[in-house]
Scaffold this motif. Structure first.
Motif, PDB file in Angstrom:
ATOM      1  N   GLY A 126     -26.323 -12.352 -23.233  1.00  0.00           N
ATOM      2  CA  GLY A 126     -25.930 -11.263 -22.717  1.00  0.00           C
ATOM      3  C   GLY A 126     -24.935  -9.949 -23.004  1.00  0.00           C
ATOM      4  N   LEU A 127     -24.116 -10.231 -23.815  1.00  0.00           N
ATOM      5  CA  LEU A 127     -23.071  -9.499 -24.396  1.00  0.00           C
ATOM      6  C   LEU A 127     -23.528  -8.952 -26.264  1.00  0.00           C
ATOM      7  CD1 LEU A 127     -19.681  -8.800 -24.265  1.00  0.00           C
ATOM      8  CD2 LEU A 127     -20.075 -11.017 -26.030  1.00  0.00           C
ATOM      9  N   ILE A 128     -24.095  -9.587 -26.342  1.00  0.00           N
ATOM     10  CA  ILE A 128     -25.461  -8.337 -27.364  1.00  0.00           C
ATOM     11  C   ILE A 128     -26.324  -7.025 -26.550  1.00  0.00           C
ATOM     12  CG2 ILE A 128     -26.569  -8.512 -29.107  1.00  0.00           C
ATOM     13  CD1 ILE A 128     -25.584 -11.442 -29.786  1.00  0.00           C
ATOM     14  N   ALA A 129     -26.270  -7.922 -25.027  1.00  0.00           N
ATOM     15  CA  ALA A 129     -27.822  -6.852 -25.370  1.00  0.00           C
ATOM     16  C   ALA A 129     -27.119  -5.828 -24.119  1.00  0.00           C
ATOM     17  CB  ALA A 129     -28.546  -7.801 -24.144  1.00  0.00           C
ATOM     18  N   TRP A 130     -25.968  -6.964 -23.462  1.00  0.00           N
ATOM     19  CA  TRP A 130     -24.673  -4.903 -22.634  1.00  0.00           C
ATOM     20  C   TRP A 130     -23.976  -4.192 -24.492  1.00  0.00           C
ATOM     21  CZ3 TRP A 130     -18.949  -4.480 -23.842  1.00  0.00           C
ATOM     22  CH2 TRP A 130     -18.678  -3.655 -23.214  1.00  0.00           C
ATOM     23  N   GLY A 131     -23.880  -5.079 -25.291  1.00  0.00           N
ATOM     24  CA  GLY A 131     -23.311  -4.050 -26.446  1.00  0.00           C
ATOM     25  C   GLY A 131     -23.946  -3.086 -26.983  1.00  0.00           C
ATOM     26  N   GLN A 132     -25.473  -3.250 -26.707  1.00  0.00           N
ATOM     27  CA  GLN A 132     -26.938  -2.531 -27.544  1.00  0.00           C
ATOM     28  C   GLN A 132     -26.853  -1.426 -26.140  1.00  0.00           C
ATOM     29  OE1 GLN A 132     -29.327  -5.697 -28.020  1.00  0.00           O
ATOM     30  NE2 GLN A 132     -29.694  -5.664 -30.214  1.00  0.00           N
ATOM     31  N   ARG A 133     -26.856  -1.794 -25.017  1.00  0.00           N
ATOM     32  CA  ARG A 133     -27.084  -0.095 -24.198  1.00  0.00           C
ATOM     33  C   ARG A 133     -25.803   0.415 -24.348  1.00  0.00           C
ATOM     34  NH1 ARG A 133     -28.581  -5.129 -21.288  1.00  0.00           N
ATOM     35  NH2 ARG A 133     -26.263  -5.351 -19.910  1.00  0.00           N
ATOM     36  N   GLU A 134     -24.869  -0.256 -24.257  1.00  0.00           N
ATOM     37  CA  GLU A 134     -23.741   0.865 -24.564  1.00  0.00           C
ATOM     38  C   GLU A 134     -23.656   1.295 -26.051  1.00  0.00           C
ATOM     39  OE1 GLU A 134     -20.931   1.170 -22.326  1.00  0.00           O
ATOM     40  OE2 GLU A 134     -21.832   0.490 -21.205  1.00  0.00           O
ATOM     41  N   PHE A 135     -24.686   0.923 -27.068  1.00  0.00           N
ATOM     42  CA  PHE A 135     -24.172   2.217 -28.134  1.00  0.00           C
ATOM     43  C   PHE A 135     -25.157   3.020 -28.420  1.00  0.00           C
ATOM     44  CE2 PHE A 135     -25.254   2.128 -32.935  1.00  0.00           C
ATOM     45  CZ  PHE A 135     -24.505   2.860 -32.899  1.00  0.00           C
ATOM     46  N   ASN A 136     -26.215   2.548 -27.491  1.00  0.00           N
ATOM     47  CA  ASN A 136     -27.631   3.533 -27.669  1.00  0.00           C
ATOM     48  C   ASN A 136     -27.675   3.938 -26.363  1.00  0.00           C
ATOM     49  OD1 ASN A 136     -29.309   2.777 -30.417  1.00  0.00           O
ATOM     50  ND2 ASN A 136     -28.782   0.501 -29.124  1.00  0.00           N
ATOM     51  N   GLY A 137     -26.995   3.554 -24.802  1.00  0.00           N
ATOM     52  CA  GLY A 137     -27.427   4.414 -23.412  1.00  0.00           C
ATOM     53  C   GLY A 137     -26.108   5.921 -23.995  1.00  0.00           C
ATOM     54  N   GLN A 138     -26.562   6.492 -22.725  1.00  0.00           N
ATOM     55  CA  GLN A 138     -26.293   8.031 -22.729  1.00  0.00           C
ATOM     56  C   GLN A 138     -24.775   7.672 -22.502  1.00  0.00           C
ATOM     57  OE1 GLN A 138     -28.395  10.909 -19.499  1.00  0.00           O
ATOM     58  NE2 GLN A 138     -25.602  11.494 -18.782  1.00  0.00           N
ATOM     59  N   GLY A 139     -23.810   8.403 -23.422  1.00  0.00           N
ATOM     60  CA  GLY A 139     -22.543   8.203 -23.473  1.00  0.00           C
ATOM     61  C   GLY A 139     -21.706   9.448 -21.888  1.00  0.00           C
ATOM     62  N   PRO A 140     -20.251   9.588 -21.894  1.00  0.00           N
ATOM     63  CA  PRO A 140     -19.682   9.560 -21.316  1.00  0.00           C
ATOM     64  C   PRO A 140     -19.324  11.667 -21.619  1.00  0.00           C
ATOM     65  CG  PRO A 140     -17.817   8.625 -22.577  1.00  0.00           C
ATOM     66  CD  PRO A 140     -19.892   8.329 -23.258  1.00  0.00           C
ATOM     67  N   LEU A 141     -19.887  11.747 -22.254  1.00  0.00           N
ATOM     68  CA  LEU A 141     -19.106  13.195 -22.461  1.00  0.00           C
ATOM     69  C   LEU A 141     -20.109  14.034 -21.358  1.00  0.00           C
ATOM     70  CD1 LEU A 141     -18.984  14.211 -26.087  1.00  0.00           C
ATOM     71  CD2 LEU A 141     -17.835  14.654 -24.439  1.00  0.00           C
ATOM     72  N   THR A 142     -19.574  14.695 -20.994  1.00  0.00           N
ATOM     73  CA  THR A 142     -19.984  15.897 -19.664  1.00  0.00           C
ATOM     74  C   THR A 142     -20.309  17.548 -20.090  1.00  0.00           C
ATOM     75  OG1 THR A 142     -18.190  16.203 -18.082  1.00  0.00           O
ATOM     76  CG2 THR A 142     -19.363  14.747 -17.386  1.00  0.00           C
ATOM     77  N   GLU A 143     -19.612  17.924 -21.114  1.00  0.00           N
ATOM     78  CA  GLU A 143     -19.751  18.976 -21.900  1.00  0.00           C
ATOM     79  C   GLU A 143     -19.407  18.963 -23.007  1.00  0.00           C
ATOM     80  OE1 GLU A 143     -15.204  20.569 -20.897  1.00  0.00           O
ATOM     81  OE2 GLU A 143     -16.796  21.306 -19.846  1.00  0.00           O
ATOM     82  N   THR A 144     -19.952  19.741 -24.119  1.00  0.00           N
ATOM     83  CA  THR A 144     -20.261  20.062 -25.295  1.00  0.00           C
ATOM     84  C   THR A 144     -18.390  19.825 -25.825  1.00  0.00           C
ATOM     85  OG1 THR A 144     -21.671  21.200 -25.878  1.00  0.00           O
ATOM     86  CG2 THR A 144     -20.488  21.176 -27.738  1.00  0.00           C
ATOM     87  N   LEU A 145     -18.538  19.097 -26.771  1.00  0.00           N
ATOM     88  CA  LEU A 145     -17.060  18.940 -27.269  1.00  0.00           C
ATOM     89  C   LEU A 145     -17.136  18.740 -28.957  1.00  0.00           C
ATOM     90  CD1 LEU A 145     -13.935  16.785 -27.174  1.00  0.00           C
ATOM     91  CD2 LEU A 145     -15.198  15.137 -27.790  1.00  0.00           C
ATOM     92  N   PHE A 146     -15.871  19.810 -29.413  1.00  0.00           N
ATOM     93  CA  PHE A 146     -16.008  19.912 -31.141  1.00  0.00           C
ATOM     94  C   PHE A 146     -14.875  18.884 -31.413  1.00  0.00           C
ATOM     95  CE2 PHE A 146     -17.419  23.932 -28.699  1.00  0.00           C
ATOM     96  CZ  PHE A 146     -18.158  24.138 -29.817  1.00  0.00           C
ATOM     97  N   PHE A 147     -14.849  18.229 -31.899  1.00  0.00           N
ATOM     98  CA  PHE A 147     -14.482  16.807 -33.249  1.00  0.00           C
ATOM     99  C   PHE A 147     -14.331  16.789 -33.989  1.00  0.00           C
ATOM    100  CE2 PHE A 147     -13.840  12.730 -34.505  1.00  0.00           C
ATOM    101  CZ  PHE A 147     -13.551  12.000 -33.804  1.00  0.00           C
ATOM    102  N   GLU A 148     -13.411  16.808 -34.609  1.00  0.00           N
ATOM    103  CA  GLU A 148     -12.945  16.842 -35.903  1.00  0.00           C
ATOM    104  C   GLU A 148     -12.943  15.810 -36.670  1.00  0.00           C
ATOM    105  OE1 GLU A 148      -9.713  18.238 -39.492  1.00  0.00           O
ATOM    106  OE2 GLU A 148      -9.147  17.972 -37.492  1.00  0.00           O
ATOM    107  N   VAL A 149     -13.162  15.211 -37.831  1.00  0.00           N
ATOM    108  CA  VAL A 149     -13.042  14.127 -38.522  1.00  0.00           C
ATOM    109  C   VAL A 149     -12.089  14.629 -39.731  1.00  0.00           C
ATOM    110  CG1 VAL A 149     -14.003  11.788 -39.628  1.00  0.00           C
ATOM    111  CG2 VAL A 149     -15.422  12.957 -38.116  1.00  0.00           C
ATOM    112  N   PRO A 150     -10.884  13.962 -39.909  1.00  0.00           N
ATOM    113  CA  PRO A 150      -9.911  14.104 -40.654  1.00  0.00           C
ATOM    114  C   PRO A 150     -10.399  13.945 -42.106  1.00  0.00           C
ATOM    115  CG  PRO A 150      -8.730  13.410 -38.547  1.00  0.00           C
ATOM    116  CD  PRO A 150     -10.830  12.944 -38.543  1.00  0.00           C
ATOM    117  N   ARG A 151     -10.309  14.472 -42.916  1.00  0.00           N
ATOM    118  CA  ARG A 151     -10.187  13.910 -44.379  1.00  0.00           C
ATOM    119  C   ARG A 151      -9.000  12.619 -45.035  1.00  0.00           C
ATOM    120  NH1 ARG A 151     -11.657  16.651 -48.776  1.00  0.00           N
ATOM    121  NH2 ARG A 151     -10.448  18.532 -47.498  1.00  0.00           N
TER     122      ARG A 151
END
Length: 384
Positions: free
Chosen positions: A22-47
């Motif tokens: 169940g935990l794995i299934a929940w994790g998969q749903r969380e990983f592949n399901g719709q995320g919480p962002l409600t608007e575009t986010l400009f995100f930086e991956v620092p060097r």
């Protein structure tokens, strides 16, 4: 008793296994399901940022619901070590899986803020734009560094070290002095400029993308390298029979063409006038060379030429000297360089403004005088 213990252990094992499933299934749903962002986010991956830092930053900025699940998913898919330093646009509702794909793929950076630094003969101006959902790029500030106070929208971004895409645009026809002075004022660059001013004409007008903290000397070298390449390409396909012996002479002629017309379709016509004059031994008699002899390219004259200045002897005054001046009088763009080396095959030896922003061309003095008379009438009607 042992049978009861075994039975209970089996039951607990089954419960634990079901819980794990169940935990794995929940994790998969969380990983592949719709995320919480409600608007575009400009995100930086620092060097050099680690997966832990990136996942925590994503959670803090509301892009994902659980940093630990994001890390497990990255490890499970084999992408944990593939983070790419960049700036990314994360769409609303993006799943963890989608975000992981975005931040591990080499792609052109997407910035929320774009600062356009334009260098022209009149100075330099910064325009700050923000990428907004459904509206695209929206200008939020415009200023020069001579303003008494810089806009809060700009100073706040710098204070918070928000990633900004900087673009330096050099207009055709500005001088090396114009460019160097503008680069000195650019607060997003670092380091000194070369002690010796770059040779006139050797800096390519174009748009250059630079990072915050780029060295001024490096930006100048990029401009020089670009102009060398443009000149070499145009020289390799030049027309035959030109009164131009070297690429340096082509650059001089191109700079005069650049200062004489801003109408693209006229460049090769203007080039034909100067080429014809050079071939016939007629002085070029072009005002921009006189102006350069006065200012040496350091700022604009700010007024009309005086008759005495047309007669004043300077190395650049083509009313006085024969042939080309000793150096370019500005930094010409690609189109003017190509025009100088591939002019129109016409018999024109005169041209004058026609009142529309362009010029009237003539093959003889009588027609030219008539064109000049029409231009004088236009000037009088405008009150000039």
């Amino acid at each position: 008793m042992w049978r009861n213990i075994a039975s209970n252990a089996l039951t607990l094992g089954i419960v634990a296994l079901l819980g794990l499933i169940g935990l794995i299934a929940w994790g998969q749903r969380e990983f592949n399901g719709q995320g919480p962002l409600t608007e575009t986010l400009f995100f930086e991956v620092p060097r050099g940022a680690s997966l832990i830092r990136v996942s925590n930053d994503l959670e803090e900025q509301g892009a994902i619901s659980n940093a630990r699940i994001f890390r497990i998913g990255a490890q499970y898919t084999g992408k944990a070590g593939e983070l790419k330093f960049n700036n990314y646009e994360l769409p609303p509702g993006a799943s963890m899986a989608q975000i992981l794909d975005i931040v591990t793929q080499a792609a052109a950076p997407t910035f929320r803020y774009i600062a356009q630094y334009t260098i022209s003969e009149g100075g330099a101006e910064m325009r700050l734009r923000e990428r907004q959902p459904e509206q695209g790029l929206v200008e939020i500030a415009a200023f020069t560094y001579q303003d008494e106070t810089l806009p809060e929208a700009y100073t706040e971004l710098k204070a918070r070290n928000v990633p900004v895409a900087y673009r330096i645009t050099v207009a055709e026809g500005v001088t090396s002095w114009n460019i160097v002075e503008a680069l000195k004022n650019a607060d997003f660059l670092t380091g000194d400029v070369p002690e010796e001013l770059p040779a006139e004409g050797t800096l390519a007008p174009d748009t250059y993308e630079v990072s915050t903290g780029s060295a001024r000397a490096d930006v100048i070298r990029r401009m020089e390298t670009a102009q060398e390449a443009i000149l070499a390409e145009a020289w390799a396909v030049r027309a035959e029979g030109l009164p131009i012996q070297t690429p340096e002479e082509a650059l001089i002629l191109a700079s005069i063409i650049e200062k004489e017309t801003s109408v693209p379709e006229e460049r090769r016509l203007v080039a034909s006038v100067f080429v014809n004059r050079l071939n016939r031994g007629i002085k070029l008699q072009t005002d921009p060379t006189v102006i350069y002899g006065i200012t040496r390219g350091e700022g604009s004259l700010g007024r009309g030429l005086r008759r005495s200045e047309l007669r004043r002897s300077t190395p650049w005054n083509t009313y006085v000297i024969d042939g080309l001046p000793p150096t370019p009088i500005a930094n010409p763009g690609r189109a003017s360089i190509e025009a100088a080396l591939n002019p129109e095959e016409r018999d024109f030896i005169f041209f004058v403004a026609d009142g529309t922003g362009g010029h009237a061309f003539a093959t003889n003095l009588a027609d030219h005088n008539a064109n000049v008379a029409r231009w004088r009438q236009i000037e009088a009607e405008r009150g000039n």
